[in-house]
Scaffold this motif. Structure first.
Motif, short mmCIF file in Angstrom:
data_model
loop_
_atom_site.label_atom_id
_atom_site.label_comp_id
_atom_site.label_asym_id
_atom_site.label_seq_id
_atom_site.Cartn_x
_atom_site.Cartn_y
_atom_site.Cartn_z
N ASP A 105 0.91 -1.30 0.18
CA ASP A 105 0.12 0.17 -0.05
C ASP A 105 0.90 1.31 -0.04
OD1 ASP A 105 -2.32 -1.46 0.00
OD2 ASP A 105 -2.38 -1.70 2.29
N GLU A 106 2.05 1.17 0.01
CA GLU A 106 3.04 2.31 -0.07
C GLU A 106 2.91 2.88 -1.47
OE1 GLU A 106 4.66 3.70 2.57
OE2 GLU A 106 3.87 2.19 3.96
N PRO A 107 3.17 4.20 -1.66
CA PRO A 107 3.46 4.68 -2.89
C PRO A 107 4.86 4.51 -3.38
CG PRO A 107 3.90 6.45 -1.19
CD PRO A 107 3.32 5.33 -0.31
N ARG A 161 10.14 -3.35 -15.39
CA ARG A 161 9.45 -2.50 -14.47
C ARG A 161 8.81 -3.33 -13.46
NH1 ARG A 161 6.81 1.26 -17.21
NH2 ARG A 161 4.93 -0.03 -17.42
N ALA A 162 7.93 -4.37 -13.76
CA ALA A 162 7.29 -5.14 -13.13
C ALA A 162 7.96 -6.21 -12.06
CB ALA A 162 6.24 -6.27 -13.89
N PHE A 163 9.16 -6.45 -12.32
CA PHE A 163 10.23 -7.20 -11.54
C PHE A 163 10.36 -6.38 -10.58
CE2 PHE A 163 14.42 -8.39 -10.32
CZ PHE A 163 14.27 -9.85 -10.04
N TRP A 164 10.65 -4.88 -10.82
CA TRP A 164 11.37 -4.13 -9.64
C TRP A 164 10.49 -3.34 -8.91
CZ3 TRP A 164 16.18 -4.36 -7.74
CH2 TRP A 164 17.15 -4.90 -8.72
N THR A 165 9.15 -3.70 -9.29
CA THR A 165 7.99 -3.18 -8.52
C THR A 165 7.28 -4.61 -7.67
OG1 THR A 165 6.52 -3.21 -10.16
CG2 THR A 165 7.67 -1.14 -9.68
N ALA A 166 7.74 -5.72 -8.07
CA ALA A 166 7.23 -6.91 -7.15
C ALA A 166 5.78 -7.17 -7.46
CB ALA A 166 7.45 -6.89 -5.96
N ARG A 185 1.14 1.30 -6.96
CA ARG A 185 0.57 2.69 -6.78
C ARG A 185 1.89 3.67 -7.03
NH1 ARG A 185 -0.59 6.44 -2.67
NH2 ARG A 185 -0.16 4.89 -1.34
N TYR A 186 1.86 4.52 -7.96
CA TYR A 186 3.10 5.36 -8.40
C TYR A 186 2.82 6.68 -7.68
CZ TYR A 186 4.37 1.61 -11.48
OH TYR A 186 4.62 0.35 -12.02
N ALA A 194 8.34 8.03 -1.31
CA ALA A 194 8.19 6.67 -2.18
C ALA A 194 9.01 5.58 -1.48
CB ALA A 194 8.76 7.05 -3.91
N VAL A 195 8.70 4.55 -2.06
CA VAL A 195 9.59 3.36 -1.87
C VAL A 195 9.72 2.48 -3.09
CG1 VAL A 195 8.17 2.93 0.48
CG2 VAL A 195 7.47 1.74 -1.43
N GLY A 196 10.70 1.54 -2.72
CA GLY A 196 11.18 1.02 -4.13
C GLY A 196 11.86 -0.29 -3.71
N LEU A 197 12.44 -1.00 -4.74
CA LEU A 197 13.53 -2.12 -4.59
C LEU A 197 14.77 -1.85 -5.32
CD1 LEU A 197 10.99 -5.06 -5.32
CD2 LEU A 197 11.95 -4.27 -2.92
N VAL A 198 15.82 -2.09 -4.72
CA VAL A 198 17.16 -1.84 -5.24
C VAL A 198 17.74 -3.02 -5.09
CG1 VAL A 198 17.11 0.65 -5.12
CG2 VAL A 198 18.00 -0.82 -3.24
#
Length: 300
Positions: free
Chosen positions: A193-195, A206-211, A220-221, A240-244
């Motif tokens: 639920d995080e942005p 993009r789908a991989f890095w936004t799980a 949700r961007y 924002a949050v993300g994956l790295v």
């Protein structure tokens, strides 16, 4: 002037006689009968319509024309040897150039050992490193801009072969003051639920890095980014949050962002990618070096 087609065998025979000034020694050098050596020289003289040697019963000397031809024949022989040598080196991929792509989020230090090893092994191959745009996760392979690339799959690039080299965890990146930083390890459910920070790039990547696979739906961007640094800024300033990759987390720790492991998502890999249809021996050699030097080194 009439064109003359000179037989390389006749030139080689003449050069042996010119350098030894002796038909017998020239014959021994060439592993020919002395009569064959004499016959070759006579045919060459007839072809050129000049006297190349002044012969007596005891001596052999070069005429002025013979001196000139001997010098040219020597250069031709050296050029032929060089041409054969360089052609074979090119066939082995020991000369020329190689364009190596570097996809986004792959620090050069991570793959430098492979690049340096290849350069040391083939010092006359010019290796050009090209950093690909954020929008091209194929590292330049998709449009043929590079010969070989380091990239992070998955990517939508037809005809590209991939081989995993390095495995590392995907880490959650959060604002340093985010409540979730109180936890040592996160679940993807904690982030659903995080942005998120989105980007206009390969949808598969993009789908991989936004799980998306783990969350079961698109993120949700909160903002759109166009670089890894843009992601860091989006986390710092837009919440924002993300994956790295873990290697990126190490690079920017303590700069207004925080990183946490995510227990229930697959790791990322750094792969070497190339077009299998390529017959360039430099590509094959580079892939072999990357495989030997980097595979498989886990980073957790």
């Amino acid at each position: 002037m009439q064109d003359v087609d000179l037989d390389p065998r006749l030139l080689r025979t003449f050069l042996a006689v010119a350098e030894t000034l002796h038909f017998g020694r020239a014959a021994d050098r060439l592993h020919l009968a002395q009569a064959s050596v004499s016959g070759h020289v006579k045919r060459l003289e007839a072809t050129l319509d000049v006297a190349l040697l002044a012969r007596t019963s005891r001596t052999v000397a070069l005429t002025p024309a013979g001196v000139v031809l001997a010098e040219h024949a020597r250069r031709l022989e050296q050029a032929t040897v060089a041409a054969v040598r360089e052609t074979r080196r090119a066939d082995r991929g020991e000369t020329g150039s190689l364009a190596v792509g570097l996809a986004a989020a792959i620090p050069i230090d991570l793959v430098r050992p492979a690049v340096d090893t290849f350069r040391a092994a083939r010092p006359e191959v010019v290796v050009e490193l090209r950093e690909a745009a954020w929008t091209d996760p194929s590292g330049g392979l998709a449009d043929g801009a590079v010969d070989v690339a380091f990239l992070r799959p998955p990517v939508d690039a037809a005809g590209v072969a991939l081989e995993p080299l390095i495995s590392e965890d995907r880490m959650a990146i959060l604002p340093a003051a985010h409540p979730l930083t109180a936890r040592e390890v996160l679940s993807i459910e904690d982030l659903v639920d995080e942005p998120w920070a989105g980007s206009d790039t390969d949808p598969v990547w993009r789908a991989f890095w936004t799980a998306e696979a783990e969350r079961g739906a698109p993120a949700r961007y909160a903002t759109m980014i166009s670089s890894l640094d843009g992601l860091f800024d989006a986390v710092r300033h837009a919440g924002a949050v993300g994956l790295v990759p873990a290697s990126a987390a190490e690079r920017v720790a303590g700069t207004g962002v925080a990183f946490r492991p995510v227990a229930d998502i697959a790791p990322t890999t750094v792969d070497v990618g190339w077009h299998p249809a390529s017959e360039d021996p430099r590509v094959r050699a580079f892939v072999a070096v990357a495989r030997r030097v980097l595979r498989v080194a886990p980073l957790a």
